[in-house]
Design a protein around this motif. Structure first.
Motif, PDB file in Angstrom:
ATOM      1  N   SER A  69      50.571  30.851  43.176  1.00  0.00           N
ATOM      2  CA  SER A  69      51.438  29.700  42.840  1.00  0.00           C
ATOM      3  C   SER A  69      50.551  28.600  42.263  1.00  0.00           C
ATOM      4  CB  SER A  69      52.158  29.180  44.095  1.00  0.00           C
ATOM      5  OG  SER A  69      53.025  30.153  44.622  1.00  0.00           O
ATOM      6  N   ILE A  70      51.011  28.033  41.176  1.00  0.00           N
ATOM      7  CA  ILE A  70      50.211  26.982  40.555  1.00  0.00           C
ATOM      8  C   ILE A  70      51.074  25.751  40.317  1.00  0.00           C
ATOM      9  CG2 ILE A  70      48.702  28.671  39.430  1.00  0.00           C
ATOM     10  CD1 ILE A  70      50.183  28.097  36.826  1.00  0.00           C
ATOM     11  N   THR A  71      50.466  24.580  40.389  1.00  0.00           N
ATOM     12  CA  THR A  71      51.158  23.319  40.090  1.00  0.00           C
ATOM     13  C   THR A  71      50.463  22.602  38.949  1.00  0.00           C
ATOM     14  OG1 THR A  71      49.852  22.242  41.789  1.00  0.00           O
ATOM     15  CG2 THR A  71      52.027  23.060  42.445  1.00  0.00           C
ATOM     16  N   GLU A  72      49.477  23.306  38.403  1.00  0.00           N
ATOM     17  CA  GLU A  72      48.761  22.762  37.260  1.00  0.00           C
ATOM     18  C   GLU A  72      48.150  23.922  36.490  1.00  0.00           C
ATOM     19  OE1 GLU A  72      44.692  21.984  39.836  1.00  0.00           O
ATOM     20  OE2 GLU A  72      45.680  20.296  38.822  1.00  0.00           O
ATOM     21  N   ASP A  73      47.631  23.656  35.342  1.00  0.00           N
ATOM     22  CA  ASP A  73      46.985  24.727  34.587  1.00  0.00           C
ATOM     23  C   ASP A  73      45.850  25.311  35.421  1.00  0.00           C
ATOM     24  OD1 ASP A  73      48.713  24.078  32.609  1.00  0.00           O
ATOM     25  OD2 ASP A  73      47.223  23.104  31.315  1.00  0.00           O
ATOM     26  N   THR A  74      45.843  26.643  35.479  1.00  0.00           N
ATOM     27  CA  THR A  74      44.890  27.304  36.383  1.00  0.00           C
ATOM     28  C   THR A  74      44.193  28.465  35.669  1.00  0.00           C
ATOM     29  OG1 THR A  74      46.313  26.769  38.280  1.00  0.00           O
ATOM     30  CG2 THR A  74      44.630  28.509  38.592  1.00  0.00           C
ATOM     31  N   ASP A  75      42.838  28.568  35.856  1.00  0.00           N
ATOM     32  CA  ASP A  75      42.084  29.706  35.303  1.00  0.00           C
ATOM     33  C   ASP A  75      42.219  30.915  36.245  1.00  0.00           C
ATOM     34  OD1 ASP A  75      41.261  28.245  33.145  1.00  0.00           O
ATOM     35  OD2 ASP A  75      39.333  27.672  34.045  1.00  0.00           O
ATOM     36  N   VAL A  76      42.523  32.019  35.648  1.00  0.00           N
ATOM     37  CA  VAL A  76      42.656  33.281  36.415  1.00  0.00           C
ATOM     38  C   VAL A  76      41.634  34.287  35.860  1.00  0.00           C
ATOM     39  CG1 VAL A  76      44.145  35.210  37.035  1.00  0.00           C
ATOM     40  CG2 VAL A  76      45.080  32.869  36.914  1.00  0.00           C
ATOM     41  N   THR A  77      40.801  34.838  36.751  1.00  0.00           N
ATOM     42  CA  THR A  77      39.800  35.848  36.341  1.00  0.00           C
ATOM     43  C   THR A  77      40.281  37.243  36.767  1.00  0.00           C
ATOM     44  OG1 THR A  77      37.991  34.266  36.543  1.00  0.00           O
ATOM     45  CG2 THR A  77      37.422  36.640  36.592  1.00  0.00           C
ATOM     46  N   MET A  78      40.236  38.156  35.794  1.00  0.00           N
ATOM     47  CA  MET A  78      40.661  39.557  36.050  1.00  0.00           C
ATOM     48  C   MET A  78      39.455  40.482  35.860  1.00  0.00           C
ATOM     49  SD  MET A  78      44.245  39.376  33.935  1.00  0.00           S
ATOM     50  CE  MET A  78      43.448  38.483  32.616  1.00  0.00           C
ATOM     51  N   ASN A  79      39.237  41.381  36.822  1.00  0.00           N
ATOM     52  CA  ASN A  79      38.148  42.369  36.760  1.00  0.00           C
ATOM     53  C   ASN A  79      38.718  43.761  36.476  1.00  0.00           C
ATOM     54  OD1 ASN A  79      36.055  40.485  37.463  1.00  0.00           O
ATOM     55  ND2 ASN A  79      36.811  40.557  39.574  1.00  0.00           N
ATOM     56  N   PHE A  80      38.117  44.426  35.490  1.00  0.00           N
ATOM     57  CA  PHE A  80      38.608  45.747  35.062  1.00  0.00           C
ATOM     58  C   PHE A  80      37.517  46.816  35.254  1.00  0.00           C
ATOM     59  CE2 PHE A  80      40.547  42.430  32.516  1.00  0.00           C
ATOM     60  CZ  PHE A  80      41.908  42.706  32.592  1.00  0.00           C
ATOM     61  N   THR A  81      37.966  48.019  35.576  1.00  0.00           N
ATOM     62  CA  THR A  81      37.070  49.195  35.649  1.00  0.00           C
ATOM     63  C   THR A  81      37.512  50.195  34.589  1.00  0.00           C
ATOM     64  OG1 THR A  81      36.740  48.921  38.043  1.00  0.00           O
ATOM     65  CG2 THR A  81      36.196  51.074  37.075  1.00  0.00           C
ATOM     66  N   VAL A  82      36.587  50.517  33.651  1.00  0.00           N
ATOM     67  CA  VAL A  82      36.942  51.442  32.567  1.00  0.00           C
ATOM     68  C   VAL A  82      35.897  52.560  32.490  1.00  0.00           C
ATOM     69  CG1 VAL A  82      38.156  49.695  31.213  1.00  0.00           C
ATOM     70  CG2 VAL A  82      35.698  50.037  30.887  1.00  0.00           C
ATOM     71  N   VAL A  83      36.277  53.697  31.899  1.00  0.00           N
ATOM     72  CA  VAL A  83      35.396  54.858  31.742  1.00  0.00           C
ATOM     73  C   VAL A  83      35.137  55.083  30.268  1.00  0.00           C
ATOM     74  CG1 VAL A  83      35.117  57.331  32.126  1.00  0.00           C
ATOM     75  CG2 VAL A  83      36.279  55.920  33.842  1.00  0.00           C
ATOM     76  N   GLY A  84      33.893  55.241  29.929  1.00  0.00           N
ATOM     77  CA  GLY A  84      33.520  55.512  28.559  1.00  0.00           C
ATOM     78  C   GLY A  84      33.883  54.350  27.658  1.00  0.00           C
ATOM     79  N   SER A  85      34.572  54.653  26.572  1.00  0.00           N
ATOM     80  CA  SER A  85      34.917  53.625  25.577  1.00  0.00           C
ATOM     81  C   SER A  85      36.335  53.093  25.753  1.00  0.00           C
ATOM     82  CB  SER A  85      34.764  54.220  24.173  1.00  0.00           C
ATOM     83  OG  SER A  85      35.616  55.352  24.026  1.00  0.00           O
ATOM     84  N   GLU A  86      36.925  53.352  26.901  1.00  0.00           N
ATOM     85  CA  GLU A  86      38.290  52.884  27.130  1.00  0.00           C
ATOM     86  C   GLU A  86      38.347  51.342  27.107  1.00  0.00           C
ATOM     87  OE1 GLU A  86      39.521  54.450  30.835  1.00  0.00           O
ATOM     88  OE2 GLU A  86      39.745  56.525  30.121  1.00  0.00           O
ATOM     89  N   SER A  87      39.537  50.781  26.803  1.00  0.00           N
ATOM     90  CA  SER A  87      39.769  49.330  26.876  1.00  0.00           C
ATOM     91  C   SER A  87      40.757  49.045  27.996  1.00  0.00           C
ATOM     92  CB  SER A  87      40.325  48.801  25.547  1.00  0.00           C
ATOM     93  OG  SER A  87      41.538  49.468  25.216  1.00  0.00           O
ATOM     94  N   ALA A  88      40.888  47.745  28.365  1.00  0.00           N
ATOM     95  CA  ALA A  88      41.791  47.348  29.443  1.00  0.00           C
ATOM     96  C   ALA A  88      42.888  46.428  28.878  1.00  0.00           C
ATOM     97  CB  ALA A  88      41.017  46.659  30.547  1.00  0.00           C
TER      98      ALA A  88
END
Length: 663
Positions: free
Chosen positions: A626-645
């Motif tokens: 829940s946010i009441t102001e502009d908020t930075d969100v960090t997302m962590n991805f796990t990929v194999v080889g040359s895959e994208s997220a």
């Protein structure tokens, strides 16, 4: 004696002494080449320089080496080491038949027959090769752990072709098993072996030999003077048919014994049959009358005359009676002879058996035939590997055939073994040449040697010069055969880089084939595997294939990505805020307005974050906030080889952004 531990010809290591004999000592040895235990008979040191003994020792090998039978101890090798003659024989683990009888007596009758059938089968082969043993006795018959019997010690065995050369007054073999004709000094025959086999059967049934005495001479005399004891006197349960086998085999007259060991075996086989239960005792018709001159014991003087002093003896009176009886006997013999001649003339000639001429010289055969009122017919010659030169191979009609008196007997005389002329076999296929020579009786051996010019299997050299004439069955020829180019064991190249591999291949003149592949375990640029494998035998010009590592495969590598985005806050609309304030006021309008403006709080936005990588999908919530102001969100991805997220952001139920995250 030779001390155990000595190795003969770098092959036979003597382990321990098995026995000592009058002519040779026997050792347990180990064949270092074939990795097996063998028995080695070594001629005694004090006899090494006696040519007769050496010849007799070698004759044992020649007599036995041609006898391949499961019940005859095999001869593997014959050799000489530092002037010592030796034979290499099959090693039989067990005991000899003499000890076996002592330890197992009484032996069941069927087992006795089984033992005898094995012995008879072996002797049938020996007799087929015109070899008589002459020293058959339980001490020369071995019994292995499975109950198989094997005849050994052909040390005084001799081919029938050699019997004429034997000194007739020499008594060979053990006296307890000696045939009457041998005891008289006659040459041994097949029937002599059959007599010994009968004594062995007697001992198997009774546990003892038939004749004992204080000396060898006294025992020998009993063989041709005394009646054979009856085995049923020792054991009345023995069937009469079985006793008859003993009696017939040990008949004093060789002509009344079995004609062959095969005939004895056939009679023995049915001796326990119920159909022969009422068989009468065998009684020889000729008794003790043999063809050879019989030595009569000296008659002793009556006791009374022996005690009378010479001076008191009365003077002899003339008597006509003693002078008449020799003439009476002569007259009777003359009458019988005249009657025989008359009967022969009346019947057109009597029948007589053809004597066994095998092994005799032509002169001996002629003399023998003449004594039988027969004559020598045509004489032809043939090669023989078993009959000595100038001795008779066979006759026609054959031995023991019935012919008329004065008939002619044709004979075939040996020219000795056929001589073969050795050819130059170099450059020819070893397998073809070996098959051809072995068919002719040669012993062929092969030694391998590398060659860059001659193909595999081709003969490079031979140890007997061409044009030399040899006797096939007495000759061993050794060929040096090409094994192809020189071979070497391939090194283990594990840990080599490509340059090191190439240097190794160039040094050995190998053709190198390099392949590459990814590896999670082997460092990049290092050998993964090789073909052929380490230790394989290669030659110059062969191909070596290596697989080198390219390192880890990027397509299979797991990577971590991160993406930070700013999620904007969206304030709630003014209408919603005013309505809320109005509904809550309870005082005057001025004071209510002032109070509402100072106490209004922002309404939170509900944010859902969705991501897609190797572990998540976009249809499942990754994170909620829940946010009441502009908020930075960090997302962590796990990929194999040359895959994208991928990701998407939903605010209060409405997707507000999405995107792709690349490496």
């Amino acid at each position: 004696m030779i001390e155990p531990g000595v190795t003969l010809n770098e092959r036979y290591r003597l382990l321990k002494t098995l026995g000592e004999g009058g002519m040779a000592n026997v050792y347990l040895a180990h064949d270092l080449i074939l990795d097996r235990d063998v028995a080695v008979k070594v001629l005694r040191l004090d006899l090494q320089n006696d040519p007769d003994t050496v010849r007799r020792f070698k004759r044992e090998a020649m007599a036995t080496i041609q006898l391949v039978h499961p019940n005859i101890v095999s001869i593997y090798d014959v050799g000489e080491s530092h002037g010592q003659q030796y034979l290499v024989m099959e090693y039989v683990q067990g005991t000899d038949l003499k000890k076996y009888i002592v330890e197992h007596f009484p032996i069941p009758y069927q087992q006795v027959i089984t033992i005898m059938e094995q012995i008879l089968s072996a002797m049938a082969l020996a007799h087929e090769h015109h070899i008589i043993h002459r020293d058959l006795k339980p001490q020369n018959i071995l019994v292995d752990q499975d109950g198989t019997v094997k005849i050994t010690d052909f040390g005084i065995a001799v081919a029938l072709s050699d019997t004429a050369m034997t000194q007739t007054n020499s008594m060979l073999g053990s006296v307890h098993y000696l045939s009457p004709e041998q005891a008289r000094g006659s040459m041994p025959t097949r029937q002599s072996d059959i007599y010994a086999l009968g004594i062995i059967l007697f001992e198997l049934l009774t546990g003892s030999v038939p004749f004992e005495g204080e000396s060898a001479v006294s025992i020998a005399l009993k063989h041709f003077q005394e009646q054979m004891p009856f085995v049923r006197d020792f054991d009345p349960r023995i069937p009469q048919a079985l006793e008859n086998v003993v009696l017939k085999a040990t008949a004093k007259d060789p002509n009344e014994r079995y004609t062959s060991v095969e005939a004895m075996a056939a009679d023995l086989k049915t001796s326990l049959s119920k159909s022969r239960a009422k068989e009468v005792r065998f009684v020889p018709t000729a008794g003790e009358n043999l063809d050879e001159t019989k030595v009569l014991p000296q008659l002793s003087t009556p006791p009374k005359l022996a005690q009378q002093p010479e001076a008191d003896k009365p003077a002899k009176k003339p008597s006509k009676k003693p002078k008449k009886w020799p003439w009476i006997v002569a007259a009777v013999i003359a009458v019988i002879a005249l009657i025989g001649v008359g009967a022969a003339l009346a019947s057109g000639g009597s029948k007589t058996a053809v004597p066994d001429l095998r092994g005799m010289t032509q002169a001996q055969a002629k003399t023998t035939l003449t004594s039988q009122r027969l004559s020598l017919g045509s004489v032809t010659h043939a090669y023989s590997d078993t009959i000595s030169e100038d001795r008779i191979i066979r006759s026609h009609p054959a031995a023991n055939s019935k012919v008329k008196t004065d008939a002619t007997i044709d004979v075939v005389i040996s020219k000795g073994p056929k001589l073969y002329q050795i050819a130059d076999y170099t450059g020819r296929s070893y397998s073809d040449v070996a098959a051809m020579l072995e068919k002719r009786g040669f012993t062929v051996k092969k030694e391998l040697a590398s060659s860059n010019s001659q193909p595999i299997g081709q003969i490079m050299s031979q140890d007997i010069d061409s044009d030399k004439q040899v006797i096939a069955k007495q000759t061993t020829i050794t060929f040096t055969v090409s094994s192809g180019p020189k071979r070497f064991a391939l090194r283990d190249l594990s840990g080599y880089n490509e340059k090191s591999v190439r240097d190794y291949a160039n040094e050995l003149e190998l053709n190198l084939n390099v392949e590459n592949e990814y590896s999670d375990d082997i460092a990049e640029g290092t050998l993964i595997r090789q073909n052929p494998e380490a230790g394989a035998m290669l030659s110059k010009g062969d191909t070596l294939t290596v697989v080198m590592s390219k390192g880890k495969d990027p397509a299979t590598q797991v990577k971590q990505l991160s993406k930070t985005i700013s999620v904007p806050y969206q304030a709630v609309s003014s209408e919603s805020s005013s309505a809320s304030s109005t509904s809550d006021s309870a005082g005057d309008s001025d004071s209510a307005t002032e109070s509402s403006s100072s106490s209004v709080k922002p309404v939170p936005n509900q944010i859902q974050v969705y991501i897609a990588d190797s572990q998540h999908s976009l249809d499942k919530v990754y994170r909620t906030l829940s946010i009441t102001e502009d908020t930075d969100v960090t997302m962590n991805f796990t990929v194999v080889g040359s895959e994208s997220a991928h990701y998407r952001i939903v605010r209060d139920g409405v997707e507000i952004m999405s995107g792709e995250v690349k490496q």
